[in-house]
Design a protein around this motif. Structure first.
Motif, PDB file in Angstrom:
ATOM      1  N   ILE A  39       2.193   7.325   5.528  1.00  0.00           N
ATOM      2  CA  ILE A  39       1.909   6.011   6.094  1.00  0.00           C
ATOM      3  C   ILE A  39       0.558   6.015   6.792  1.00  0.00           C
ATOM      4  CG2 ILE A  39       2.660   4.245   7.729  1.00  0.00           C
ATOM      5  CD1 ILE A  39       4.368   4.511   5.149  1.00  0.00           C
ATOM      6  N   TYR A  40       0.263   7.064   7.512  1.00  0.00           N
ATOM      7  CA  TYR A  40      -1.046   7.172   8.174  1.00  0.00           C
ATOM      8  C   TYR A  40      -2.176   7.056   7.151  1.00  0.00           C
ATOM      9  CZ  TYR A  40      -5.049   9.125  10.633  1.00  0.00           C
ATOM     10  OH  TYR A  40      -6.305   9.315  11.165  1.00  0.00           O
ATOM     11  N   GLU A  41      -2.096   7.827   6.079  1.00  0.00           N
ATOM     12  CA  GLU A  41      -3.146   7.809   5.058  1.00  0.00           C
ATOM     13  C   GLU A  41      -3.226   6.451   4.369  1.00  0.00           C
ATOM     14  OE1 GLU A  41      -5.484  10.012   4.401  1.00  0.00           O
ATOM     15  OE2 GLU A  41      -4.723  11.280   6.026  1.00  0.00           O
ATOM     16  N   ALA A  42      -2.074   5.844   4.111  1.00  0.00           N
ATOM     17  CA  ALA A  42      -2.058   4.547   3.438  1.00  0.00           C
ATOM     18  C   ALA A  42      -2.733   3.475   4.277  1.00  0.00           C
ATOM     19  CB  ALA A  42      -0.620   4.147   3.122  1.00  0.00           C
ATOM     20  N   VAL A  43      -2.387   3.429   5.554  1.00  0.00           N
ATOM     21  CA  VAL A  43      -2.968   2.407   6.431  1.00  0.00           C
ATOM     22  C   VAL A  43      -4.451   2.687   6.669  1.00  0.00           C
ATOM     23  CG1 VAL A  43      -2.863   1.382   8.732  1.00  0.00           C
ATOM     24  CG2 VAL A  43      -0.754   1.903   7.493  1.00  0.00           C
ATOM     25  N   LYS A  44      -4.792   3.939   6.843  1.00  0.00           N
ATOM     26  CA  LYS A  44      -6.197   4.313   7.057  1.00  0.00           C
ATOM     27  C   LYS A  44      -7.054   3.878   5.875  1.00  0.00           C
ATOM     28  CE  LYS A  44      -8.850   6.622  10.003  1.00  0.00           C
ATOM     29  NZ  LYS A  44      -8.945   6.235  11.434  1.00  0.00           N
ATOM     30  N   ASN A  45      -6.467   3.899   4.676  1.00  0.00           N
ATOM     31  CA  ASN A  45      -7.222   3.604   3.446  1.00  0.00           C
ATOM     32  C   ASN A  45      -6.680   2.379   2.721  1.00  0.00           C
ATOM     33  OD1 ASN A  45      -8.963   6.191   3.339  1.00  0.00           O
ATOM     34  ND2 ASN A  45      -6.893   7.020   3.523  1.00  0.00           N
ATOM     35  N   TYR A  46      -6.160   1.425   3.474  1.00  0.00           N
ATOM     36  CA  TYR A  46      -5.457   0.304   2.845  1.00  0.00           C
ATOM     37  C   TYR A  46      -6.336  -0.515   1.903  1.00  0.00           C
ATOM     38  CZ  TYR A  46      -7.439  -3.362   5.888  1.00  0.00           C
ATOM     39  OH  TYR A  46      -8.276  -4.240   6.520  1.00  0.00           O
ATOM     40  N   LYS A  47      -7.635  -0.532   2.141  1.00  0.00           N
ATOM     41  CA  LYS A  47      -8.522  -1.319   1.277  1.00  0.00           C
ATOM     42  C   LYS A  47      -8.703  -0.693  -0.107  1.00  0.00           C
ATOM     43  CE  LYS A  47     -11.161  -3.519   4.979  1.00  0.00           C
ATOM     44  NZ  LYS A  47     -12.499  -3.727   5.586  1.00  0.00           N
ATOM     45  N   SER A  48      -8.239   0.547  -0.278  1.00  0.00           N
ATOM     46  CA  SER A  48      -8.373   1.205  -1.580  1.00  0.00           C
ATOM     47  C   SER A  48      -7.242   0.837  -2.536  1.00  0.00           C
ATOM     48  CB  SER A  48      -8.401   2.732  -1.395  1.00  0.00           C
ATOM     49  OG  SER A  48      -7.131   3.218  -0.962  1.00  0.00           O
ATOM     50  N   VAL A  49      -6.207   0.145  -2.033  1.00  0.00           N
ATOM     51  CA  VAL A  49      -5.057  -0.220  -2.869  1.00  0.00           C
ATOM     52  C   VAL A  49      -5.170  -1.693  -3.248  1.00  0.00           C
ATOM     53  CG1 VAL A  49      -2.550  -0.290  -3.042  1.00  0.00           C
ATOM     54  CG2 VAL A  49      -3.651   1.482  -1.655  1.00  0.00           C
ATOM     55  N   PRO A  50      -5.245  -2.003  -4.539  1.00  0.00           N
ATOM     56  CA  PRO A  50      -5.366  -3.401  -4.960  1.00  0.00           C
ATOM     57  C   PRO A  50      -4.022  -4.125  -4.924  1.00  0.00           C
ATOM     58  CG  PRO A  50      -5.268  -1.989  -6.881  1.00  0.00           C
ATOM     59  CD  PRO A  50      -5.280  -1.074  -5.674  1.00  0.00           C
ATOM     60  N   CYS A  51      -4.083  -5.432  -4.987  1.00  0.00           N
ATOM     61  CA  CYS A  51      -2.869  -6.233  -5.089  1.00  0.00           C
ATOM     62  C   CYS A  51      -2.262  -6.088  -6.474  1.00  0.00           C
ATOM     63  CB  CYS A  51      -3.193  -7.707  -4.838  1.00  0.00           C
ATOM     64  SG  CYS A  51      -3.679  -8.080  -3.151  1.00  0.00           S
ATOM     65  N   TYR A  52      -0.979  -6.427  -6.573  1.00  0.00           N
ATOM     66  CA  TYR A  52      -0.329  -6.465  -7.880  1.00  0.00           C
ATOM     67  C   TYR A  52      -1.094  -7.454  -8.749  1.00  0.00           C
ATOM     68  CZ  TYR A  52       3.349  -6.632 -11.394  1.00  0.00           C
ATOM     69  OH  TYR A  52       4.047  -6.546 -12.574  1.00  0.00           O
ATOM     70  N   PRO A  53      -1.426  -7.081  -9.992  1.00  0.00           N
ATOM     71  CA  PRO A  53      -2.284  -7.942 -10.820  1.00  0.00           C
ATOM     72  C   PRO A  53      -1.543  -9.103 -11.478  1.00  0.00           C
ATOM     73  CG  PRO A  53      -1.729  -5.950 -12.024  1.00  0.00           C
ATOM     74  CD  PRO A  53      -1.134  -5.797 -10.641  1.00  0.00           C
ATOM     75  N   ILE A  54      -1.499 -10.232 -10.793  1.00  0.00           N
ATOM     76  CA  ILE A  54      -0.926 -11.434 -11.388  1.00  0.00           C
ATOM     77  C   ILE A  54      -1.715 -12.643 -10.911  1.00  0.00           C
ATOM     78  CG2 ILE A  54       0.767 -11.712  -9.536  1.00  0.00           C
ATOM     79  CD1 ILE A  54       2.643 -12.956 -11.668  1.00  0.00           C
ATOM     80  N   LYS A  55      -2.031 -13.522 -11.845  1.00  0.00           N
ATOM     81  CA  LYS A  55      -2.743 -14.745 -11.515  1.00  0.00           C
ATOM     82  C   LYS A  55      -2.140 -15.894 -12.324  1.00  0.00           C
ATOM     83  CE  LYS A  55      -5.840 -12.841  -8.809  1.00  0.00           C
ATOM     84  NZ  LYS A  55      -5.897 -13.125  -7.346  1.00  0.00           N
ATOM     85  N   GLY A  56      -2.063 -17.060 -11.721  1.00  0.00           N
ATOM     86  CA  GLY A  56      -1.663 -18.251 -12.448  1.00  0.00           C
ATOM     87  C   GLY A  56      -0.180 -18.334 -12.742  1.00  0.00           C
TER      88      GLY A  56
ATOM     89  N   ILE B 268       0.793  -1.231   0.000  1.00  0.00           N
ATOM     90  CA  ILE B 268       0.000   0.000   0.000  1.00  0.00           C
ATOM     91  C   ILE B 268       0.822   1.275   0.000  1.00  0.00           C
ATOM     92  CG2 ILE B 268      -1.951  -1.125   1.117  1.00  0.00           C
ATOM     93  CD1 ILE B 268      -1.030   0.279   3.751  1.00  0.00           C
ATOM     94  N   ALA B 269       2.135   1.175   0.339  1.00  0.00           N
ATOM     95  CA  ALA B 269       2.931   2.397   0.447  1.00  0.00           C
ATOM     96  C   ALA B 269       4.386   2.130   0.114  1.00  0.00           C
ATOM     97  CB  ALA B 269       2.831   2.989   1.849  1.00  0.00           C
ATOM     98  N   CYS B 270       5.028   3.162  -0.428  1.00  0.00           N
ATOM     99  CA  CYS B 270       6.450   3.118  -0.767  1.00  0.00           C
ATOM    100  C   CYS B 270       7.092   4.401  -0.267  1.00  0.00           C
ATOM    101  CB  CYS B 270       6.618   3.003  -2.281  1.00  0.00           C
ATOM    102  SG  CYS B 270       8.306   3.281  -2.882  1.00  0.00           S
ATOM    103  N   THR B 271       8.215   4.270   0.453  1.00  0.00           N
ATOM    104  CA  THR B 271       9.000   5.447   0.835  1.00  0.00           C
ATOM    105  C   THR B 271      10.391   5.319   0.245  1.00  0.00           C
ATOM    106  OG1 THR B 271      10.063   4.681   2.893  1.00  0.00           O
ATOM    107  CG2 THR B 271       7.761   5.397   3.037  1.00  0.00           C
ATOM    108  N   GLY B 272      10.968   6.444  -0.172  1.00  0.00           N
ATOM    109  CA  GLY B 272      12.291   6.438  -0.776  1.00  0.00           C
ATOM    110  C   GLY B 272      12.547   7.746  -1.499  1.00  0.00           C
TER     111      GLY B 272
END
Length: 261
Positions: free
Chosen positions: A195-212, A148-152
């Protein structure tokens, strides 16, 4: 709601030249204290945003960069194996990439590399060049855990959106070429708020799109580097040219599925 913080050193705000990641240099201690500060700021932000538990992995160079005595006692230290077990057992809801860096071959990516700065030229999954962040995101996605978040630095933050457009990013410094960076004066505030905003809204970030099924390709800088690794993985990988190894996996279920060693 449980949060996992996977850390690296290159993207920490106090790491400004190569010397800050070299254990033989005086600057290394400054980098390590900065990493501890970043972990503590992120931990505090996670709990403020509603986290029940926070785990962290001291991942740079195999660990040993932080002094546990300097870390917020609410943050639970884990090994690489424990990280994967937490994912498999459904104990992680979201992950943060703290102190991340850009993938190998990125213009103005501070200390850019992918896994090995001395041997690996490109690392691809399904034909897409990977960063360390996206490799971690692949493993997390197998267990429906979003990164959900990247710092750098500015560059890795922009690059992370190539993989996960909705990811929250905290640019703490700006690279001036590969080996020098300039820290932003309000880096601590940027990290904490993001980080606060990311964790507060973590359900708004999807997983990396890969299947199979997935294909994995690793290209080395030199042929002898490729030869050395091929000697230990020839039972499950093929050598497609002098510097490149290739393998197929039915699904990415752990970091071992992405490796050749």
């Amino acid at each position: 709601m449980n949060v996992f913080i996977l850390t690296d050193l290159e993207g920490v705000d106090t790491v400004l030249t190569m010397d800050y990641v070299r254990t033989s240099k005086e600057e290394y201690a400054i980098g390590c204290r900065g990493l501890e500060k970043n972990i503590n700021l992120a931990t505090e932000a996670c709990f403020k945003a509603g986290a029940d538990r926070v785990f962290y992995l001291d991942a740079h160079g195999g660990g040993g960069n932080v002094d546990v005595a300097n870390i917020d006692p609410r943050a639970e230290k884990c090994t690489l194996d424990q990280w994967e077990e937490l994912l498999r057992s459904g104990q992680i809801d979201c992950q943060i990439e703290l102190g991340a860096h850009a993938r190998a071959g990125t213009i103005n990516g501070f200390l850019d590399h992918t896994v090995s700065s001395s041997e690996f030229f490109t690392y691809k999954v399904n034909g897409v060049e990977m960063s360390e962040l996206s490799l971690h995101a692949l493993v997390c996605a197998a267990y429906n855990v979003p990164v959900i978040a990247c710092t750098g630095d500015e560059t890795v933050c922009a690059q992370s959106k190539e993989y996960i457009p909705e990811i929250y990013t905290a640019a703490l410094k700006k690279a001036e070429g590969r080996n020098t960076a300039v820290r932003y004066e309000n880096a601590d505030q940027i990290l904490s708020e993001t980080i606060y905003e990311a964790v507060k809204n973590y359900k708004s970030v999807p997983c990396y799109p890969i299947k199979g099924a997935a294909t994995v390709e690793l290209t080395f800088y030199r042929t002898d580097m490729c030869e050395n690794v091929y000697a230990i993985c020839k039972d499950f990988a093929t050598r497609t040219d002098a510097r490149t190894l290739y393998r197929e996996v039915p699904a990415v279920t752990g970091y071992a599925d992405l490796r050749f060693w």
